[in-house]
Design an enzyme around this catalytic site. Structure first.
Site, PDB file in Angstrom:
ATOM      1  N   LYS A 208     101.314  15.531 125.967  1.00  0.00           N
ATOM      2  CA  LYS A 208     101.699  16.505 127.000  1.00  0.00           C
ATOM      3  C   LYS A 208     100.705  17.655 127.073  1.00  0.00           C
ATOM      4  O   LYS A 208     100.539  18.279 128.125  1.00  0.00           O
ATOM      5  CB  LYS A 208     103.115  17.000 126.752  1.00  0.00           C
ATOM      6  CG  LYS A 208     103.395  17.544 125.363  1.00  0.00           C
ATOM      7  CD  LYS A 208     103.145  19.019 125.221  1.00  0.00           C
ATOM      8  CE  LYS A 208     103.452  19.506 123.821  1.00  0.00           C
ATOM      9  NZ  LYS A 208     103.268  20.947 123.649  1.00  0.00           N
ATOM     10  N   THR A 265     105.447  22.737 128.933  1.00  0.00           N
ATOM     11  CA  THR A 265     104.056  22.999 128.575  1.00  0.00           C
ATOM     12  C   THR A 265     103.142  23.013 129.787  1.00  0.00           C
ATOM     13  O   THR A 265     102.156  23.753 129.826  1.00  0.00           O
ATOM     14  CB  THR A 265     103.562  21.938 127.569  1.00  0.00           C
ATOM     15  OG1 THR A 265     104.489  21.852 126.487  1.00  0.00           O
ATOM     16  CG2 THR A 265     102.194  22.302 126.997  1.00  0.00           C
TER      17      THR A 265
END
Length: 350
Positions: A208, A265
């Site tokens: 991610k 994120t």
């Protein structure tokens, strides 16, 4: 059996916990455990940081606006930190994890201890392509550890510090170890779910960061919500493809350590990976971005590992490849985006 009281005045069984790594995430997880009534020692190599935390209960480099719990004790002595600990939580950047795990193995071997080991490291080792739990398994003998648990999910330290509602995953092949970690951390603002898919949790946590760099770059270039949503969604497809090729459960990637961690994120200024991408999108040179950040940008090393793994395993990861070209080969971001958008059409389920 020792009992104590948490911040809500509830009687709980007190555990001794060592947290190795006093950055933003390590220190705030240690703070949560102290708030929950546990005895916590926080290890750091930095003597000045340890003195600041013990004397002023602050950690200005990482979380300048937080005053930590007075009961949180910091130390530069790893043996003292892990003495009698039932849990050792490692929160170290990937590049330093093996060294710290090796040091920990020596300490545990000398004492004969065998605590539960957990980690909150989000990356993959360069060269070996090992996941954090694999590095820990290689460095720490089975006689000196119980289950290995991965703690991951959508969780910025800045938000946890103000008791924003947070949910994460404790993943382990050892159900009892996962439930033990779950019980230590659960409170009115920090919720923990268990999962047995360590592979999926670790690939989601690592990859991610790569997509977050791309998302930040799009924003820096002036693109809007449609572009970010497309990148995050197709980025998740790439993460899932690579993780599944290693045996991960596809369902993990629609959970907290998958889409949850990716969304937080790839959309927040609290993410240093997003901020790095944003500055790249605005035209700032990579070396200057790294120098000014002053903290580890995990996605920059992870994109290299992901690029190499995708080639070795013949997994299609066009977004990851595009970010790799920008970061490591100096390709023009706008041209890379144009190439991504004009590829031959494919099915969404491929």
């Amino acid at each position: 059996m020792v009992f104590g009281f948490n911040n809500q005045g509830e009687k709980i069984m007190t555990e001794k916990v060592a947290v190795l790594g006093a950055g933003s995430w390590g220190s705030i997880l240690a703070n949560v455990l102290v708030e929950n009534g546990h005895q916590v020692k926080l290890w750091s190599r930095n003597a000045d940081q340890v003195q600041e935390m013990n004397q002023d209960h602050t950690n200005h480099r990482y979380l300048p606006n937080l005053t930590y719990q007075a009961g949180l004790e910091a130390t530069t002595d790893m043996a003292a930190a892990v003495k009698d600990a039932s849990l050792v939580l490692i929160v170290i950047p990937t590049k330093g994890l093996r060294e710290v795990a090796h040091h920990l193995a020596q300490v545990l071997s000398a004492s004969g201890a065998g605590p539960v080991i957990a980690h909150a490291t989000k990356g993959l080792e360069q060269g070996s392509y090992k996941r954090p739990s694999e590095m820990i398994q290689e460095e720490i003998a089975p006689t000196n550890r119980q289950g290995i648990v991965v703690l991951s999910g959508p969780s910025h330290a800045e938000d946890v510090s103000i008791h924003d509602m947070t949910a994460v995953t404790a993943a382990s092949s050892d159900e009892q170890a996962a439930k033990f970690v779950q019980g230590l951390f659960m409170n009115h603002y920090f919720r923990v779910y268990t999962n047995d898919d360590v592979i999926g949790a670790e690939f989601g946590a690592a990859l991610k960061n790569v997509i977050a760099i791309g998302s930040g770059a799009l924003t820096g270039l002036g693109y809007h919500d449609n572009a970010r949503a497309a990148l995050i969604t197709r980025g998740l497809a790439e993460i899932r493809r690579l993780g599944v090729s290693f045996g991960a459960n596809p369902m993990t990637f629609i959970g907290l350590s998958g889409v949850g961690d990716l969304v937080v994120t790839a959309t927040s200024k609290n993410s240093r990976n997003w901020r790095a991408g944003y500055q790249l999108g605005q035209g700032k040179p990579l070396d200057r971005v790294v120098a000014e950040m002053g903290m580890v940008i995990e996605g920059l090393s992870t994109v290299k590992v992901a690029h190499e793994l995708a080639q070795k395993r013949q997994v299609k990861m066009p977004i990851t490849e595009a970010i790799y070209e920008v970061v490591y080969n100096g390709q023009d971001i706008q041209q890379v985006l144009a190439d991504l958008m004009t590829r031959e059409g494919t099915s969404e389920v491929e």
